[in-house]
Design an enzyme around this catalytic site. Structure first.
Site, PDB file in Angstrom:
ATOM      1  N   LYS A 173       0.860  -1.187   0.000  1.00 20.35           N
ATOM      2  CA  LYS A 173       0.000   0.000   0.000  1.00 20.35           C
ATOM      3  C   LYS A 173       0.892   1.231   0.000  1.00 20.35           C
ATOM      4  O   LYS A 173       1.474   1.593   1.021  1.00 20.35           O
ATOM      5  CB  LYS A 173      -0.912   0.045   1.221  1.00 20.35           C
ATOM      6  CG  LYS A 173      -1.974   1.164   1.097  1.00 20.35           C
ATOM      7  CD  LYS A 173      -2.407   1.717   2.416  1.00 20.35           C
ATOM      8  CE  LYS A 173      -1.539   2.832   2.900  1.00 20.35           C
ATOM      9  NZ  LYS A 173      -1.642   4.094   2.082  1.00 20.35           N
ATOM     10  N   GLU A 176      -1.346   7.254  -0.254  1.00 18.37           N
ATOM     11  CA  GLU A 176      -2.456   7.583  -1.142  1.00 18.37           C
ATOM     12  C   GLU A 176      -2.232   8.860  -1.925  1.00 18.37           C
ATOM     13  O   GLU A 176      -2.908   9.091  -2.938  1.00 18.37           O
ATOM     14  CB  GLU A 176      -3.765   7.691  -0.349  1.00 18.37           C
ATOM     15  CG  GLU A 176      -3.769   8.723   0.759  1.00 18.37           C
ATOM     16  CD  GLU A 176      -3.336   8.147   2.106  1.00 18.37           C
ATOM     17  OE1 GLU A 176      -3.821   8.651   3.138  1.00 18.37           O
ATOM     18  OE2 GLU A 176      -2.502   7.217   2.116  1.00 18.37           O
ATOM     19  N   GLY A 227       5.115   7.754  10.247  1.00 21.34           N
ATOM     20  CA  GLY A 227       5.105   8.464  11.512  1.00 21.34           C
ATOM     21  C   GLY A 227       5.016   7.555  12.720  1.00 21.34           C
ATOM     22  O   GLY A 227       4.503   6.427  12.650  1.00 21.34           O
ATOM     23  N   ILE A 228       5.482   8.065  13.850  1.00 16.86           N
ATOM     24  CA  ILE A 228       5.583   7.260  15.057  1.00 16.86           C
ATOM     25  C   ILE A 228       4.213   6.865  15.614  1.00 16.86           C
ATOM     26  O   ILE A 228       4.036   5.734  16.093  1.00 16.86           O
ATOM     27  CB  ILE A 228       6.433   7.997  16.117  1.00 16.86           C
ATOM     28  CG1 ILE A 228       6.756   7.068  17.284  1.00 16.86           C
ATOM     29  CG2 ILE A 228       5.748   9.262  16.602  1.00 16.86           C
ATOM     30  CD1 ILE A 228       7.807   7.646  18.213  1.00 16.86           C
ATOM     31  N   THR A 230       1.376   6.416  13.938  1.00 13.04           N
ATOM     32  CA  THR A 230       0.841   5.350  13.094  1.00 13.04           C
ATOM     33  C   THR A 230       1.568   4.040  13.369  1.00 13.04           C
ATOM     34  O   THR A 230       0.955   2.966  13.409  1.00 13.04           O
ATOM     35  CB  THR A 230       0.980   5.727  11.608  1.00 13.04           C
ATOM     36  OG1 THR A 230       0.297   6.946  11.370  1.00 13.04           O
ATOM     37  CG2 THR A 230       0.392   4.640  10.712  1.00 13.04           C
ATOM     38  N   GLY A 231       2.882   4.114  13.564  1.00 13.96           N
ATOM     39  CA  GLY A 231       3.655   2.920  13.883  1.00 13.96           C
ATOM     40  C   GLY A 231       3.167   2.240  15.147  1.00 13.96           C
ATOM     41  O   GLY A 231       3.089   1.000  15.214  1.00 13.96           O
ATOM     42  N   CYS A 282      13.495  11.525   6.439  1.00  9.05           N
ATOM     43  CA  CYS A 282      13.509  10.998   7.807  1.00  9.05           C
ATOM     44  C   CYS A 282      14.885  11.150   8.449  1.00  9.05           C
ATOM     45  O   CYS A 282      15.002  11.267   9.673  1.00  9.05           O
ATOM     46  CB  CYS A 282      13.078   9.540   7.820  1.00  9.05           C
ATOM     47  SG  CYS A 282      14.083   8.441   6.807  1.00  9.05           S
ATOM     48  N   GLU A 383       9.715  15.992  15.231  1.00  7.02           N
ATOM     49  CA  GLU A 383      10.115  15.872  13.828  1.00  7.02           C
ATOM     50  C   GLU A 383       9.252  16.818  12.988  1.00  7.02           C
ATOM     51  O   GLU A 383       8.061  16.582  12.790  1.00  7.02           O
ATOM     52  CB  GLU A 383       9.945  14.440  13.337  1.00  7.02           C
ATOM     53  CG  GLU A 383      10.467  14.227  11.928  1.00  7.02           C
ATOM     54  CD  GLU A 383      10.325  12.782  11.469  1.00  7.02           C
ATOM     55  OE1 GLU A 383      11.167  12.324  10.678  1.00  7.02           O
ATOM     56  OE2 GLU A 383       9.372  12.106  11.900  1.00  7.02           O
TER      57      GLU A 383
END
Length: 487
Positions: A173, A176, A227-228, A230-231, A282, A383
């Protein structure tokens, strides 16, 4: 319309929905793509599961899989210019940056193609006579791969190439908002003859497609770059079947400049560390940590050069920096700098949107340097993912190391000094996955990439990048079996 790729076929979204992709330079629509959801992800996962459990790909001779991965690399080299132009349209970065990316991407595929047949297993000592004991590596299974918007195809290559070389099947994926080069490379994988079901592409949002990949019990591994927060959600979802995880969650990377460093080189590299792709990297060295005795001279020269950075279209050869990726991200960078100012940071240059009429339709932000920064500021700890450098100072080597490590992140860092012993002392104590000495942002297929602390789990690239997509199996054979007579 750009479609999705499942089980060897190009398909529309089950819902029939689509999404417009825009050029961040001028907000023009450059493509329309299918917009998948959980149902599409379920179908793609089923195709990958079937191809792994009942197909031949994972059982191909490793040399043949490597040859197929080489073929993909060759097609990328053939279509280098088309891919570079697509990447620049999609992301806004300069086309020259995108050309370099394409060369790196082809190199990644070639590297893992060469690695495919180099592991014949390992014979280990047996505790008893008349026995053999060996360790082999096998593919993990079905891999879910979720890639970011900043380096769409480069980050995809770091996942696709090792997964295929190891014999896995996969569902990817892409972001988007930047899916175009991913669609193109799946066309190339189809052209290369990768068997149906081995590679599957689902377009759509993270909240639907990404969430389904993370939670599905039919997925054996999730590899995510982003991103953290989402991780963390992916880690929770992946616990449903205790998936293997490979997470690269960004960084807030220090760049230490000692007074004995080559001045011109350090200034030049301080800019290279941040302003490529408008700081949307990053590994960007956005935390500039400068020795007090040279601070004023260094900042003065840095500001002078930053003022000269040319903003514009990625297709203009004079352009040195393009726009940010979206209206929403531009707003985040604006807020990030404003918060820094409220906390006491001083804008030495930039700190606002450009007033050039030619840039008003794009998501541009001026290259920015913030001075008088301290580690208790959010602008130093968070960040920002934009063209913003914060400047801190130090008096001693120990203080420099302490400042560098004062972060929840640990992805990368830099040290500039002509004293190699000093550099080595710093490197040993800096808690980061990669540390550069007198250089920045250099990565290549042979070197592992990943972070300490909350910058993630696991590694991409290098030998360990292949091992992320492998399971280790021990096989023991008794050559002279006989009753143990224990019971």
């Amino acid at each position: 319309m750009k479609k999705m790729f499942m089980n060897g076929e190009w398909v529309e979204a089950c819902s029939g929905e689509t999404r417009e992709i825009i050029n961040p330079y001028n907000q023009e629509v450059i493509a329309t793509v299918a917009e998948g959801n959980e149902k599409d992800a379920t179908l793609a996962i089923a195709a990958a599961r079937e191809a792994f459990d009942h197909g031949e790909w994972s059982h191909w001779p490793a040399r043949d899989r490597g040859k197929k991965v080489h073929d993909i690399a060759t097609l990328i080299e053939r279509d280098r210019e088309e891919l570079a132009e697509l990447e620049s349209l999609d992301t806004g970065k300069t086309v020259e940056e995108s050309r370099v990316d394409m060369d790196d991407i082809a190199g990644v595929f070639h590297y893992f193609a060469e690695m495919a047949d180099k592991d014949g297993g390992e014979i280990i000592a047996s505790p008893i006579a008349n026995a053999t004991s060996r360790v082999v590596h096998e593919p993990v299974g079905v891999c879910g791969q979720i890639t970011p918007w900043n380096y769409p195809l480069l980050q995809a290559s770091w996942k696709l190439a090792p997964a295929l070389a190891a014999g896995n099947t996969l569902v990817m994926k892409p972001s988007e908002i930047t899916p175009l080069t991913s669609v193109k490379v799946f066309e190339l994988m189809e052209e290369a003859g990768v068997p149906a079901g081995v590679v599957n592409l689902v377009l759509g949002s993270g909240n639907s497609v990404g969430a389904k990949l993370s939670a599905s019990d039919d997925v054996d591994l999730i590899s995510f770059t982003g991103g953290i927060e989402t991780g963390k959600r992916i880690m929770q979802a992946a616990s449903s079947n205790v998936k293997n995880l490979a997470l690269e969650l960004g960084g807030k990377n220090p760049n230490i400049i000692f007074a004995d460093a080559d001045f011109d080189t350090a200034v030049d590299q301080a800019m290279n560390a941040v302003f490529f792709h408008a700081g949307q990297i990053c590994s960007a060295g956005t935390r500039l940590i400068v020795e007090e005795s040279m601070h004023d001279d260094f900042v003065r020269e840095l500001v002078k050069r930053v003022k000269k950075i040319k903003l514009g279209s990625g297709f203009d050869e004079a352009t040195q920096m393009g726009p940010l990726i979206s209206k929403e991200h531009l707003a985040k960078v604006v807020d990030y700098v404003e918060n820094g100012k409220k906390e006491g940071a001083t804008v030495a240059v930039g700190g606002e949107k450009p007033d050039d009429p030619e840039l008003q339709h794009g998501f541009f932000y001026l290259p920015t340097v913030l001075t008088n920064c301290t580690t208790d500021m959010s602008v130093v700890q968070d960040e920002g993912f934009g063209p913003v450098i914060t400047v801190e100072t130090f008096a001693t080597e120990e203080e420099a190391i302490h400042l560098a490590n004062d972060s929840i992140y640990g992805l990368a860092g830099g040290v500039f000094t002509n004293d190699i012993a000093k550099a080595q002392r710093c490197v040993v104590k800096m808690r980061m996955g990669t540390v550069w000495i007198n250089d920045v942002n250099l990565y290549f297929p042979q070197a592992p990439w990943g972070g300490f602390k909350q910058s993630g789990i696991g590694r991409e690239l290098g030998k360990t990048g292949l091992e992320e997509y492998q399971e280790t199996k021990h096989i023991f054979r008794n050559l002279k079996p006989e009753p143990a007579n224990w019971f």
